[in-house]
Design an enzyme around this catalytic site. Structure first.
Site, PDB file in Angstrom:
ATOM      1  N   HIS B  99       2.439 -31.010  26.699  1.00 60.82           N
ATOM      2  CA  HIS B  99       3.637 -30.186  26.479  1.00 60.82           C
ATOM      3  C   HIS B  99       3.506 -28.849  27.197  1.00 60.82           C
ATOM      4  O   HIS B  99       2.415 -28.289  27.296  1.00 60.82           O
ATOM      5  CB  HIS B  99       3.916 -30.001  24.989  1.00 60.82           C
ATOM      6  CG  HIS B  99       2.865 -29.242  24.238  1.00 60.82           C
ATOM      7  ND1 HIS B  99       2.930 -27.873  24.062  1.00 60.82           N
ATOM      8  CD2 HIS B  99       1.728 -29.654  23.618  1.00 60.82           C
ATOM      9  CE1 HIS B  99       1.876 -27.479  23.346  1.00 60.82           C
ATOM     10  NE2 HIS B  99       1.137 -28.537  23.066  1.00 60.82           N
ATOM     11  N   ASP B 101       5.597 -26.164  26.505  1.00 63.12           N
ATOM     12  CA  ASP B 101       6.040 -25.006  25.724  1.00 63.12           C
ATOM     13  C   ASP B 101       4.838 -24.428  24.988  1.00 63.12           C
ATOM     14  O   ASP B 101       3.781 -25.060  24.895  1.00 63.12           O
ATOM     15  CB  ASP B 101       7.135 -25.404  24.718  1.00 63.12           C
ATOM     16  CG  ASP B 101       6.651 -26.403  23.671  1.00 63.12           C
ATOM     17  OD1 ASP B 101       5.888 -27.336  24.044  1.00 63.12           O
ATOM     18  OD2 ASP B 101       7.014 -26.263  22.493  1.00 63.12           O
ATOM     19  N   ASP B 133      -3.441 -24.536  25.042  1.00 62.91           N
ATOM     20  CA  ASP B 133      -2.456 -25.313  24.256  1.00 62.91           C
ATOM     21  C   ASP B 133      -1.080 -25.158  24.867  1.00 62.91           C
ATOM     22  O   ASP B 133      -0.308 -24.335  24.439  1.00 62.91           O
ATOM     23  CB  ASP B 133      -2.491 -24.841  22.802  1.00 62.91           C
ATOM     24  CG  ASP B 133      -1.542 -25.624  21.893  1.00 62.91           C
ATOM     25  OD1 ASP B 133      -1.143 -26.733  22.267  1.00 62.91           O
ATOM     26  OD2 ASP B 133      -1.200 -25.112  20.820  1.00 62.91           O
ATOM     27  N   GLU B 167       7.118 -29.260  21.766  1.00 61.70           N
ATOM     28  CA  GLU B 167       6.051 -29.703  20.860  1.00 61.70           C
ATOM     29  C   GLU B 167       5.780 -28.679  19.759  1.00 61.70           C
ATOM     30  O   GLU B 167       5.541 -29.051  18.609  1.00 61.70           O
ATOM     31  CB  GLU B 167       4.767 -29.990  21.652  1.00 61.70           C
ATOM     32  CG  GLU B 167       3.758 -30.852  20.902  1.00 61.70           C
ATOM     33  CD  GLU B 167       2.779 -30.052  20.033  1.00 61.70           C
ATOM     34  OE1 GLU B 167       2.103 -30.679  19.219  1.00 61.70           O
ATOM     35  OE2 GLU B 167       2.696 -28.808  20.169  1.00 61.70           O
ATOM     36  N   GLU B 168       5.850 -27.411  20.114  1.00 62.18           N
ATOM     37  CA  GLU B 168       5.559 -26.368  19.115  1.00 62.18           C
ATOM     38  C   GLU B 168       6.725 -26.175  18.151  1.00 62.18           C
ATOM     39  O   GLU B 168       6.657 -25.344  17.249  1.00 62.18           O
ATOM     40  CB  GLU B 168       5.218 -25.042  19.817  1.00 62.18           C
ATOM     41  CG  GLU B 168       4.037 -25.102  20.771  1.00 62.18           C
ATOM     42  CD  GLU B 168       2.690 -25.380  20.097  1.00 62.18           C
ATOM     43  OE1 GLU B 168       2.669 -25.579  18.866  1.00 62.18           O
ATOM     44  OE2 GLU B 168       1.676 -25.413  20.806  1.00 62.18           O
ATOM     45  N   ASP B 196      -4.578 -32.844  24.133  1.00 68.40           N
ATOM     46  CA  ASP B 196      -3.898 -31.773  23.391  1.00 68.40           C
ATOM     47  C   ASP B 196      -4.600 -31.505  22.061  1.00 68.40           C
ATOM     48  O   ASP B 196      -3.974 -31.117  21.089  1.00 68.40           O
ATOM     49  CB  ASP B 196      -2.424 -32.159  23.164  1.00 68.40           C
ATOM     50  CG  ASP B 196      -1.595 -31.018  22.562  1.00 68.40           C
ATOM     51  OD1 ASP B 196      -1.975 -29.846  22.745  1.00 68.40           O
ATOM     52  OD2 ASP B 196      -0.574 -31.314  21.894  1.00 68.40           O
ATOM     53  N   HIS B 446      -3.203 -21.355  18.204  1.00 64.68           N
ATOM     54  CA  HIS B 446      -1.967 -20.733  17.712  1.00 64.68           C
ATOM     55  C   HIS B 446      -2.188 -19.268  17.335  1.00 64.68           C
ATOM     56  O   HIS B 446      -1.330 -18.656  16.703  1.00 64.68           O
ATOM     57  CB  HIS B 446      -1.432 -21.511  16.505  1.00 64.68           C
ATOM     58  CG  HIS B 446      -0.856 -22.852  16.860  1.00 64.68           C
ATOM     59  ND1 HIS B 446      -0.002 -23.529  16.040  1.00 64.68           N
ATOM     60  CD2 HIS B 446      -0.996 -23.629  17.973  1.00 64.68           C
ATOM     61  CE1 HIS B 446       0.344 -24.687  16.618  1.00 64.68           C
ATOM     62  NE2 HIS B 446      -0.251 -24.767  17.781  1.00 64.68           N
TER      63      HIS B 446
END
Lengths: 475, 475
Positions: B99, B101, B133, B167-168, B196, B446
């Protein structure tokens, strides 16, 4: 006395419409103390009262309690209006307290009509914000004095008054003024009367002689340094929220029984006299269940419900700070949570002892859990219970006045909540304090469609006058 | 094969600085999918990828999943970029997913440097939002193909790819596209590889063959029709919050043991082979406690911690909706509360059975309380666990590639969380799926100061290439 009081009653009856118009006038001033944008209206309401008492001939003193920060603004607190009406050394002196600020109200909250426009309903309700809490009673004292003058009847006592504009917002600044004025403005007060609570039901008047105290606690459990992902850490770390629910569940049983050892030890025993006092009270589970919308009452017997409301300690769990609280789903493990609970305290519980028992018990129970988290108990605030004998002459006078107006002996009640100013007056003026409500149980003081029944308002104005005459007649 | 792969490795080493510049270029595009004002950047990031793959000669297809409402705006969802690089019927076909994003990031959150400017630190960290990520790995597949071309080495497999930009934010729209394209664009896929996730520690690479599922529940207790004053009603009504903490405390013990009868019955037994697989894993309680800031680890033994993260069900309590949650004190009795908890599920638990056991148990326990409140259990969402054999050729190829790049046998891991797309690919394409992480456990995906180590990034690009060669070499 009888003739004089009857004459007063007659004039009150004649003035009914005028009194409703006066209530309309004060309800129209939206004196919401919690709303910064309404502060000007609160002050205006205080000034309205002062001007009207001064027109009548009262000597007034406006005390400004200082400033507060509210909604990002620094505001002047609304004034406390102190007054003296009559100063005859041969008469007794009665101090009355009330508040002229109100709770917020918006039509869109569900009001049937504009909350700041008094509406007289066919069923006798006078609907409007502040009608019963506490503009009706505050106006009652003024109208009582005005009607005496109009009737050419001499006031039977010297009247002192103390009206504040911050009661709905924690009475900020009031305590310091009471302490300061105890030996000055309030000097010579024989008894205090507060009309700011409610009947037990809707039909029968009452006198109130007790209030519970409250001790508020935060139970904090702290674990990891930051919130964790439950996928990664669930089942491998001691979760603060799990410790918390285990501890909260050990505080109180589902039937209301507090599980903290020793907590009931200091509770005053029920005497035969007290047991008898529950007889004939206007209180039924049927009415209560209707009010609650669902019958979630614990006790089978009305008396037990009242005892648990008035004279036994209780423990409620209010919520959790620090955990996920929004709608929807979130899979976080909160790192630090605070359970909030409070105990309502009763005679003769000592507050430091309550805090000590609660803290010790939670520490013991936490130790049993064997958790690696850290726990602490914080008492964030506490206020003492208040208990006065209903046999005091101040209460006897109020009971006689009630019988004269309503033709029934009043219920003698206590309340489950707290009215902190009661204790402040009692402790600082060292006089008896009486709670003499005007409104009924279903007035909806802080709710939508707040009302006072016309009956309660008009008879209430009679009651306040009759009470003053009965105090004057005491030996 | 050996010479070819060495030649590729050499060119990767020579290109190191160029690869870091490419990462800098993509980190600078703030493709935050949860921020409506950044939607243009998310789309720009997808278009950047498509353009660069097309320049290389890949055939691409942009699929627009539709619209979403976000922060009061109706927005186009960012495109899913499907691609095909090589179409030789004699070669195997590998589908890779990633991903483009990223999570939100603000300097004022505590970042040492601007989150969207990649900074190369002296200790080897490449710091920037999305570095690990998942922009590093997504870029890795592109740089692998570009380097093959530059070196004049033929790609050993046909590569298909699927890169999403949501994805997020719940991968909105992706599942429908995978289902739809399973027999079209994705037709002919032999194996799937997703990069991932993360290593178990910081030093040793791993392959991941299992994920836990999640079943999320709301436990609602409803009492009176409206919130009540605890002074008046405390101790006289069944409080929903008291019922709730009693029930929540019966769900799970403080040591993580789930108390729902039957919940462990369907859990796969630990075989000797599995038991041995925990040996030599790069995992220590010391490092874990450092990460957690406080040692709140339940188990004494590292193996037990991993078993409870990977292969046992766990239950976490996330919070309470409807109760008081703000700082400060409020003495309300909430009328309706919802406790939020979730179970992480593992092989071979059946999801409907889990919901049935949980609901039955809570209903039984609630009946024991004898409360007059109403209770209900709502399963709000559930996702199945994923488990794949680490002996599948796809994993064998990845293990060989890892040994070639890092000189060690990879750890074979499972994860405690969920990556739903894994199951979506497995079920719809009916092929094996491998999770092959590039980043390390301490990358802070994150969090603030997200990084990928230069070692992981550069060796990771080698690893992706070597893996494709090993897949090609499979019988």
């Amino acid at each position: 006395m009888a003739n004089t009081v009857e004459k007063y009653f007659d004039l009150v009856d004649q003035n009914q419409q005028k009194f409703i118009e006066a209530l309309r006038e004060v309800v129209a001033i939206p004196s919401v103390s919690s709303d910064a944008s309404r502060r000007g209206d609160v002050v205006r309401m205080g000034e309205w009262l002062q001007a009207r008492w001064e027109t009548l001939g009262a000597q007034c003193k406006r005390v400004d309690p200082g400033k507060q920060e509210l909604q990002g603004e620094v505001l002047d607190l609304p004034p406390v209006i102190l007054g003296q009406y009559g100063n005859d050394p041969g008469k007794k002196t009665v101090l009355v307290y009330g508040h002229y600020d109100v709770q917020p109200a918006l039509l869109e909250d569900g009001w049937e009509t504009d909350p700041f426009t008094l509406v007289e309903k066919e069923d006798g309700r006078l609907v409007g914000r502040g009608s019963t809490d506490d503009k009706g009673p505050v106006l009652g004292w003024l109208l009582c004095a005005e009607t005496h003058k109009q009737a050419g009847i001499e006031m039977p006592v010297n009247l002192k008054f103390c009206f504040e504009g911050m009661e709905e917002s924690g009475s900020e600044g009031l305590d310091a003024i009471i302490v300061d004025e105890a030996d000055k403005w309030f000097k010579g007060t024989d008894v205090v009367c507060i009309s700011d609570n409610y009947w037990l039901g809707t039909q029968k008047p009452c006198l109130t002689h007790g209030l519970r105290g409250v001790s508020y606690f935060h139970l904090e459990v702290e674990g990891p340094g930051a919130d964790l992902h439950s996928g990664v850490f669930g089942g491998t770390v001691h979760e603060p929220m799990v410790d918390l629910v285990h501890l909260l569940a050990r505080l109180v049983d589902n039937d209301g029984r507090i599980k903290v050892p020793g907590i009931y030890d200091q509770v005053m025993a029920v005497t035969d006299e007290e047991e008898q006092s529950y007889e004939g009270l206007e209180f039924s589970h049927k009415a209560l269940a209707t009010d609650l919308k669902h019958d979630v009452i614990i006790h089978d017997d009305e008396r037990m419900t009242l005892k648990h409301r008035w004279r036994y300690p209780t423990l409620s769990i209010h919520g959790v700070e620090g955990a996920f609280y929004a709608p929807g789903d979130k899979t976080v493990i909160p790192a630090r949570v605070r359970g909030k609970f409070s105990l309502r305290t009763v005679p003769n519980m000592e507050l430091p002892r309550v805090a000590e028992l609660v803290t010790k018990y939670l520490e013991d129970e936490f130790a049993k859990l064997g958790s690696k988290n850290r726990m602490r108990v914080i008492e964030t605030h506490s206020g003492r219970w208040w208990y006065s004998s209903p046999d005091h002459p101040n209460f006897v006078a109020a009971a006689k006045a009630t019988e004269r107006v309503y033709g029934v002996k009043p219920d003698v009640t206590r309340e489950g909540g707290s009215i902190p100013v009661t204790l402040t007056f009692e402790e600082n003026l060292k006089t008896n304090v009486l709670l003499l409500p005007m409104g009924a149980a279903d007035d909806g003081a802080h709710s939508i469609n707040e009302k006072i029944d016309k009956r309660n308002y008009i008879q209430g104005i009679k009651l306040l006058g009759a009470y003053l005459h009965e105090v004057a007649a005491l030996d």
